[in-house]
Design a protein around this motif. Structure first.
Motif, PDB file in Angstrom:
ATOM      1  N   LYS A   1     -16.564  -6.931  -2.470  1.00 59.86           N
ATOM      2  CA  LYS A   1     -17.333  -7.088  -1.241  1.00 59.86           C
ATOM      3  C   LYS A   1     -17.283  -5.796  -0.434  1.00 59.86           C
ATOM      4  O   LYS A   1     -16.406  -4.944  -0.652  1.00 59.86           O
ATOM      5  N   PRO A   2     -18.209  -5.618   0.503  1.00 61.89           N
ATOM      6  CA  PRO A   2     -18.249  -4.362   1.268  1.00 61.89           C
ATOM      7  C   PRO A   2     -16.905  -4.049   1.932  1.00 61.89           C
ATOM      8  O   PRO A   2     -16.319  -4.905   2.596  1.00 61.89           O
ATOM      9  N   GLY A   3     -16.428  -2.809   1.714  1.00 60.84           N
ATOM     10  CA  GLY A   3     -15.168  -2.370   2.305  1.00 60.84           C
ATOM     11  C   GLY A   3     -13.943  -2.689   1.476  1.00 60.84           C
ATOM     12  O   GLY A   3     -12.828  -2.311   1.857  1.00 60.84           O
ATOM     13  N   GLU A   4     -14.122  -3.340   0.337  1.00 58.02           N
ATOM     14  CA  GLU A   4     -12.966  -3.746  -0.472  1.00 58.02           C
ATOM     15  C   GLU A   4     -12.498  -2.614  -1.390  1.00 58.02           C
ATOM     16  O   GLU A   4     -13.306  -1.934  -2.028  1.00 58.02           O
ATOM     17  N   VAL A   5     -11.186  -2.409  -1.456  1.00 58.55           N
ATOM     18  CA  VAL A   5     -10.601  -1.444  -2.385  1.00 58.55           C
ATOM     19  C   VAL A   5     -10.633  -2.061  -3.777  1.00 58.55           C
ATOM     20  O   VAL A   5      -9.993  -3.092  -4.037  1.00 58.55           O
ATOM     21  N   ILE A   6     -11.389  -1.437  -4.697  1.00 59.24           N
ATOM     22  CA  ILE A   6     -11.564  -2.019  -6.031  1.00 59.24           C
ATOM     23  C   ILE A   6     -10.877  -1.197  -7.116  1.00 59.24           C
ATOM     24  O   ILE A   6     -10.821  -1.638  -8.271  1.00 59.24           O
TER      25      ILE A   6
ATOM     26  N   LEU B   1      -0.790  -0.943   0.513  1.00 59.27           N
ATOM     27  CA  LEU B   1      -2.158  -1.426   0.341  1.00 59.27           C
ATOM     28  C   LEU B   1      -2.470  -1.508  -1.143  1.00 59.27           C
ATOM     29  O   LEU B   1      -2.083  -0.626  -1.919  1.00 59.27           O
ATOM     30  N   GLY B   2      -3.175  -2.542  -1.547  1.00 61.49           N
ATOM     31  CA  GLY B   2      -3.461  -2.707  -2.963  1.00 61.49           C
ATOM     32  C   GLY B   2      -4.885  -3.120  -3.218  1.00 61.49           C
ATOM     33  O   GLY B   2      -5.723  -3.143  -2.297  1.00 61.49           O
ATOM     34  N   LEU B   3      -5.182  -3.444  -4.457  1.00 64.98           N
ATOM     35  CA  LEU B   3      -6.509  -3.906  -4.805  1.00 64.98           C
ATOM     36  C   LEU B   3      -6.823  -5.152  -3.990  1.00 64.98           C
ATOM     37  O   LEU B   3      -5.975  -6.037  -3.806  1.00 64.98           O
ATOM     38  N   GLY B   4      -8.044  -5.216  -3.495  1.00 61.06           N
ATOM     39  CA  GLY B   4      -8.448  -6.345  -2.682  1.00 61.06           C
ATOM     40  C   GLY B   4      -8.294  -6.108  -1.189  1.00 61.06           C
ATOM     41  O   GLY B   4      -8.836  -6.871  -0.389  1.00 61.06           O
ATOM     42  N   THR B   5      -7.567  -5.057  -0.789  1.00 64.51           N
ATOM     43  CA  THR B   5      -7.513  -4.693   0.631  1.00 64.51           C
ATOM     44  C   THR B   5      -8.917  -4.404   1.108  1.00 64.51           C
ATOM     45  O   THR B   5      -9.679  -3.710   0.432  1.00 64.51           O
TER      46      THR B   5
END
Length: 311
Positions: A257-262, A302-306
């Motif tokens: 989603k917009p802004g998500e760390v992928i 911070l991780g994936l999904g942040t």
């Protein structure tokens, strides 16, 4: 020629040094007073090192400022990065009047952040204008203009420091020669083509991750290094500097989603936006220094999904 320099900071200093280097006589220098606790103005320091008269008036509208300019008996005034208002009563005192540098192709992008906005808007060209200052904002007749390309990955820093800064110094020398020799052709600005943009400050630099990745990337590079595009994470502000965009070739390539760390790599992170991803290399948390984006993820947990910019 005998000139008066009105300006400040590194650009004003470079202009002063350029005129001195070619043998022109600098009659005096005007620069704005430094704020309490601020570093000494580089233009003032350079002028004092050369034992030149330096004037620092709170306002160039004052009778004292006008008297100081009149006492210099300058052929021409040269305005090099001036934030103070300079009235006609002041700029018309030199025998050939005054010229001013503005980093846009006037009449477009009048105003104080004229380098940021063309990049933010996705323009592919910009430039500079040397013009006659009037009481209107950047509205006077143009003496000469120089154009330069804006590359897809150019930033505010690269456009200004690599091109508009050195080009501007040389353009002021060229324009001064034209004016003093009587060879200048002045062109009235076409008001139908005019645009004005205000300051690009913190409020204008906030990232909306729901925008297309092209717009997000343009904002980041148009605010790098200042004021610094920003988002939020865990309720705190995070500025984003060095970045690269990756546009999706098909709709199905957009993940997250917009802004998500992928994705998190060794030096960068991938953040989802409409139409692609922004690869982020350098960030600055509100209570820290610039670091690699991947380092911030490691240190801040911070991780994936942040998701950046989440309420």
């Amino acid at each position: 020629m005998r000139i008066a320099v009105i300006g400040q900071q590194d650009f004003g200093k470079a202009v002063l040094e350029a005129f001195v280097a070619r043998g022109d006589e600098v009659a005096g220098v005007f620069c704005a007073p430094e704020k309490p606790g601020a570093k000494p103005d580089p233009l003032r320091v350079a002028a004092l090192e050369r034992k030149l008269p330096v004037f620092q008036f709170a306002s160039l509208r004052s009778e004292e400022a006008q008297a100081a300019m009149a006492g210099l008996d300058a052929q021409i005034g040269v305005m090099a990065y001036v934030l103070q208002f300079a009235p006609q009563e002041f700029v018309n005192i030199p025998r050939r009047g005054t010229i001013q540098y503005h980093p846009s192709l006037l009449p477009r992008y009048r105003g104080p952040s004229s380098i940021n906005w063309p990049i933010i808007r996705g323009d592919t060209t910009t430039g500079l204008s040397i013009f006659r200052p009037t009481d209107g904002l950047d509205e006077g007749p143009v003496v000469l203009q120089k154009q330069t390309l804006i590359g897809e990955d150019d930033t505010l820093g690269s456009v200004y420091f690599d091109r508009l800064f050195p080009m501007g110094v040389q353009a002021l020398l060229e324009a001064a020669d034209l004016v003093v020799s009587g060879r200048a052709v002045e062109t009235v600005q076409d008001e139908s083509q005019a645009s004005y943009e205000g300051w690009c400050r913190s409020a204008e630099a906030q990232i909306n991750w729901h925008y297309h990745v092209d717009l997000v990337y343009n904002l980041v590079r148009g605010c790098n290094p200042a004021p610094g595009a920003w988002t939020t994470v865990a309720g705190k502000r995070l500025q984003i500097f060095d970045a690269r965009k990756h546009r999706a070739r098909t709709f199905g390539q957009v993940s997250g989603k917009p802004g998500e760390v992928i994705a998190i790599g060794e030096q960068s992170i991938l953040v989802s936006a409409q139409g692609g991803q922004l690869e982020v290399f350098k960030v600055k948390p509100e209570d820290g220094k610039k670091v690699a984006a991947a380092q911030l993820c490691s240190e801040a947990g911070l991780g994936l999904g942040t998701t950046f910019g989440a309420p």
